[in-house]
Design a protein around this motif. Structure first.
Motif, PDB file in Angstrom:
ATOM      1  N   ARG A   1      75.606  87.241 -12.690  1.00 42.12           N
ATOM      2  CA  ARG A   1      76.539  86.757 -12.781  1.00 42.12           C
ATOM      3  C   ARG A   1      75.769  87.150 -14.188  1.00 42.12           C
ATOM      4  O   ARG A   1      75.214  86.290 -14.948  1.00 42.12           O
ATOM      5  CB  ARG A   1      77.212  85.577 -12.729  1.00 42.12           C
ATOM      6  N   TYR A   2      76.881  87.378 -15.072  1.00 43.83           N
ATOM      7  CA  TYR A   2      77.230  88.036 -16.403  1.00 43.83           C
ATOM      8  C   TYR A   2      78.364  87.391 -17.359  1.00 43.83           C
ATOM      9  O   TYR A   2      79.736  88.109 -16.814  1.00 43.83           O
ATOM     10  CB  TYR A   2      76.775  89.358 -16.542  1.00 43.83           C
ATOM     11  N   VAL A   3      78.103  86.548 -18.144  1.00 42.45           N
ATOM     12  CA  VAL A   3      79.893  86.580 -19.239  1.00 42.45           C
ATOM     13  C   VAL A   3      79.008  86.938 -20.473  1.00 42.45           C
ATOM     14  O   VAL A   3      78.038  86.512 -21.344  1.00 42.45           O
ATOM     15  CB  VAL A   3      79.789  85.244 -19.379  1.00 42.45           C
ATOM     16  N   VAL A   4      79.753  87.174 -21.435  1.00 44.91           N
ATOM     17  CA  VAL A   4      79.697  88.578 -22.253  1.00 44.91           C
ATOM     18  C   VAL A   4      80.981  88.406 -23.020  1.00 44.91           C
ATOM     19  O   VAL A   4      82.346  88.598 -22.232  1.00 44.91           O
ATOM     20  CB  VAL A   4      79.844  89.858 -21.980  1.00 44.91           C
ATOM     21  N   PHE A   5      80.962  87.446 -24.210  1.00 40.87           N
ATOM     22  CA  PHE A   5      81.856  87.426 -25.050  1.00 40.87           C
ATOM     23  C   PHE A   5      82.188  88.306 -26.612  1.00 40.87           C
ATOM     24  O   PHE A   5      80.693  88.590 -27.218  1.00 40.87           O
ATOM     25  CB  PHE A   5      81.745  85.591 -25.672  1.00 40.87           C
ATOM     26  N   ASN A   6      82.958  88.351 -26.971  1.00 40.55           N
ATOM     27  CA  ASN A   6      83.315  88.557 -28.907  1.00 40.55           C
ATOM     28  C   ASN A   6      84.075  87.983 -29.082  1.00 40.55           C
ATOM     29  O   ASN A   6      84.385  87.129 -28.986  1.00 40.55           O
ATOM     30  CB  ASN A   6      83.391  89.944 -29.242  1.00 40.55           C
ATOM     31  N   GLU A   7      84.552  88.821 -30.306  1.00 39.45           N
ATOM     32  CA  GLU A   7      85.740  87.177 -31.249  1.00 39.45           C
ATOM     33  C   GLU A   7      86.847  87.513 -30.586  1.00 39.45           C
ATOM     34  O   GLU A   7      87.797  86.595 -30.738  1.00 39.45           O
ATOM     35  CB  GLU A   7      85.693  87.707 -32.480  1.00 39.45           C
ATOM     36  N   THR A   8      87.139  88.335 -29.955  1.00 44.13           N
ATOM     37  CA  THR A   8      88.462  88.860 -29.578  1.00 44.13           C
ATOM     38  C   THR A   8      88.677  88.493 -27.689  1.00 44.13           C
ATOM     39  O   THR A   8      90.321  87.762 -27.075  1.00 44.13           O
ATOM     40  CB  THR A   8      88.492  90.085 -29.404  1.00 44.13           C
ATOM     41  N   HIS A   9      87.298  88.612 -27.201  1.00 43.69           N
ATOM     42  CA  HIS A   9      87.627  88.919 -25.592  1.00 43.69           C
ATOM     43  C   HIS A   9      86.213  88.313 -24.814  1.00 43.69           C
ATOM     44  O   HIS A   9      85.350  88.479 -24.881  1.00 43.69           O
ATOM     45  CB  HIS A   9      87.421  90.238 -25.091  1.00 43.69           C
ATOM     46  N   THR A  10      86.509  88.166 -23.715  1.00 46.67           N
ATOM     47  CA  THR A  10      85.612  87.612 -22.718  1.00 46.67           C
ATOM     48  C   THR A  10      85.543  88.678 -21.143  1.00 46.67           C
ATOM     49  O   THR A  10      86.512  88.920 -20.689  1.00 46.67           O
ATOM     50  CB  THR A  10      85.652  86.018 -22.042  1.00 46.67           C
ATOM     51  N   VAL A  11      84.340  88.699 -20.934  1.00 43.12           N
ATOM     52  CA  VAL A  11      84.004  89.582 -20.123  1.00 43.12           C
ATOM     53  C   VAL A  11      83.437  89.066 -18.994  1.00 43.12           C
ATOM     54  O   VAL A  11      82.258  88.666 -19.673  1.00 43.12           O
ATOM     55  CB  VAL A  11      83.735  91.390 -19.764  1.00 43.12           C
ATOM     56  N   ALA A  12      83.900  89.176 -17.805  1.00 35.92           N
ATOM     57  CA  ALA A  12      82.695  88.428 -17.118  1.00 35.92           C
ATOM     58  C   ALA A  12      82.407  89.029 -15.848  1.00 35.92           C
ATOM     59  O   ALA A  12      83.959  89.100 -14.686  1.00 35.92           O
ATOM     60  CB  ALA A  12      83.394  86.896 -16.478  1.00 35.92           C
ATOM     61  N   LEU A  13      81.714  89.818 -15.259  1.00 36.09           N
ATOM     62  CA  LEU A  13      80.109  90.066 -13.951  1.00 36.09           C
ATOM     63  C   LEU A  13      80.324  89.369 -13.188  1.00 36.09           C
ATOM     64  O   LEU A  13      79.121  88.904 -13.799  1.00 36.09           O
ATOM     65  CB  LEU A  13      80.194  91.633 -14.447  1.00 36.09           C
ATOM     66  N   GLU A  14      80.208  89.178 -11.946  1.00 33.61           N
ATOM     67  CA  GLU A  14      79.659  88.777 -11.263  1.00 33.61           C
ATOM     68  C   GLU A  14      79.547  89.569  -9.621  1.00 33.61           C
ATOM     69  O   GLU A  14      80.565  90.545  -9.111  1.00 33.61           O
ATOM     70  CB  GLU A  14      80.531  87.930 -10.298  1.00 33.61           C
ATOM     71  N   MET A  15      78.591  89.349  -9.219  1.00 34.34           N
ATOM     72  CA  MET A  15      77.752  90.056  -7.893  1.00 34.34           C
ATOM     73  C   MET A  15      77.647  89.410  -6.832  1.00 34.34           C
ATOM     74  O   MET A  15      76.838  87.872  -7.291  1.00 34.34           O
ATOM     75  CB  MET A  15      77.367  91.408  -7.084  1.00 34.34           C
ATOM     76  N   ARG A  16      78.700  88.550  -5.545  1.00 32.14           N
ATOM     77  CA  ARG A  16      78.053  87.544  -4.853  1.00 32.14           C
ATOM     78  C   ARG A  16      77.806  87.594  -3.623  1.00 32.14           C
ATOM     79  O   ARG A  16      79.066  87.588  -2.819  1.00 32.14           O
ATOM     80  CB  ARG A  16      78.646  86.120  -5.401  1.00 32.14           C
ATOM     81  N   ASP A  17      76.706  87.277  -2.691  1.00 31.62           N
ATOM     82  CA  ASP A  17      76.888  86.935  -1.500  1.00 31.62           C
ATOM     83  C   ASP A  17      77.122  85.731  -0.848  1.00 31.62           C
ATOM     84  O   ASP A  17      75.534  85.152  -1.170  1.00 31.62           O
ATOM     85  CB  ASP A  17      75.332  87.786  -0.956  1.00 31.62           C
ATOM     86  N   ASP A  18      77.487  85.411  -0.081  1.00 29.81           N
ATOM     87  CA  ASP A  18      77.377  84.050   0.946  1.00 29.81           C
ATOM     88  C   ASP A  18      77.010  83.643   2.175  1.00 29.81           C
ATOM     89  O   ASP A  18      77.258  82.938   3.270  1.00 29.81           O
ATOM     90  CB  ASP A  18      78.652  83.545   0.660  1.00 29.81           C
ATOM     91  N   GLY A  19      76.687  85.101   2.288  1.00 25.98           N
ATOM     92  CA  GLY A  19      76.265  85.791   4.665  1.00 25.98           C
ATOM     93  C   GLY A  19      77.436  85.652   4.812  1.00 25.98           C
ATOM     94  O   GLY A  19      78.026  87.362   5.035  1.00 25.98           O
ATOM     95  N   TYR A  20      78.890  84.844   5.002  1.00 27.67           N
ATOM     96  CA  TYR A  20      79.749  85.163   6.085  1.00 27.67           C
ATOM     97  C   TYR A  20      80.474  85.685   5.091  1.00 27.67           C
ATOM     98  O   TYR A  20      81.135  86.585   5.559  1.00 27.67           O
ATOM     99  CB  TYR A  20      80.155  84.196   6.395  1.00 27.67           C
TER     100      TYR A  20
END
Length: 358
Positions: A58-77
């Protein structure tokens, strides 16, 4: 060479590696925390069904006006790729989620958080996480417009801060390898680095969000392990500039036994100031009201002002997961390892509660 030592005045174990997280019989071992990637993860060494293995980048990126969160997740099922874009001060979050049934390692997330690439390709949707030599990270996203959902595309570069920018080549990450309390085969290996400088741009619909190095920051949050049958996990992290210093923190607790190392630390100019237990005080009736955070060692007092909430949930037969995630701003006071107090105000970050059961 393998070295483990007890921190002075603390119950936790600080480790240096390389330390394999399981023994030859696949049993979890070498528990504690480290200031870098001391623990070695190899999914092929785990003697457990693939549907019990949980992996996420997971990456979470911020500037003064926005937040962008990006994620890849594998939980098996189940598996998930998600991208969320939040404008500060607005309640709505642009959230794109793509679910997969029984990925069972198909995302091919790297076993090492410092090398390799994770790539998602499905029906015109693309997401790349690439670790470069020298510590930089490249994030690319391309999601076409569908229905009422707007296009999201862009490229971001996360890099270590230079000495002139409040950091150095020795910037530390907090790594924790912790066993589950109720399951002898379950453990979580987690790493967090809340001090990246970000540059690039992300387009959402007709809006272009520009991230300028020095005015934009990023968090790298990485997790591998074997899930217990039930887990309720609390996680928070933030980073940014405050009074000329590059500051950030990571905090969390859940089903793990953290007597040998917590996931809690404050970072100043890329350096760890280790904290003991942290408790999240969440308003029970309205989670968008201010939260407070306290530490058992008295070294952190902090408030969180949530701006937006995004939620996701899924179920496949007996497996289920749910998460409530909030973006907002943290303010407070931390006591550093040398006894000095550092106050910080309106550092962008996130806090969440995630539950899994199978």
């Amino acid at each position: 060479m393998i070295k483990c030592s007890m921190l002075s005045g603390s119950r936790t174990t600080e480790a240096s590696g390389p330390l394999p997280v399981v023994d030859e019989a696949g049993r979890p071992q070498n528990f504690g925390w480290a200031r870098g990637p001391a623990f070695v993860y190899d999914p092929g060494a785990l003697w457990t069904p693939r549907n019990r293995i949980s992996e996420s980048d997971r990456y979470v990126v911020f500037n003064e006006t926005h937040t962008v969160a990006l994620e890849m997740r594998d939980d098996g099922y189940t598996g998930q790729m998600n991208v969320a874009v939040a404008r500060h001060g607005k309640k709505k979050v642009s959230n794109r989620v793509f679910n997969a049934l029984l990925p069972m390692g198909a995302f091919k997330l790297p076993r090492d958080g410092d090398s390799g690439a994770a790539r998602y390709r499905q029906k015109g949707v693309e997401l790349d996480f690439v670790a470069m030599e020298g510590g930089a990270r490249i994030i690319r996203v391309s999601i076409p417009a569908r229905g009422s959902s707007r296009i999201i595309r862009g490229e971001l570069v996360l890099s270590r801060p230079s000495p002139a920018e409040g950091g150095d080549s020795g910037a530390e990450c907090l790594a924790c390898n912790l066993p589950a309390r109720s399951d002898a085969r379950a453990f979580r290996l987690a790493r967090c680095a809340p001090w990246y400088l970000a540059g690039g741009d992300v387009q959402i619909g007709e809006t272009e969000i520009v991230f300028t190095r020095g005015n934009a920051w990023g968090i790298f949050d990485w997790s591998r392990g074997v899930r217990p049958k039930r887990d309720a996990r609390y996680v928070a992290s933030a980073c940014g500039a405050s009074k000329g210093r590059l500051v950030g923190f990571c905090a969390g607790y859940g089903a793990e036994d953290d007597s040998q190392g917590t996931r809690n630390a404050f970072f100043v100019d890329g350096r760890i100031h280790k904290l003991d237990q942290i408790t999240f005080h969440i308003p029970p009736r309205d989670w968008l009201s201010p939260w407070s955070f306290t530490s058992s060692d008295g070294r952190l007092e902090m408030t969180f002002a949530p701006q937006q909430e995004r939620a996701d949930r899924g179920r496949f037969f007996l497996h289920s997961h749910s998460r409530r995630q909030f973006f907002g701003f943290f303010s407070g006071r931390a006591i550093l390892d040398d006894g000095r107090a550092l106050e910080f105000s309106k550092i962008a970050g996130f806090a969440e509660r995630a539950k899994t059961r199978h």
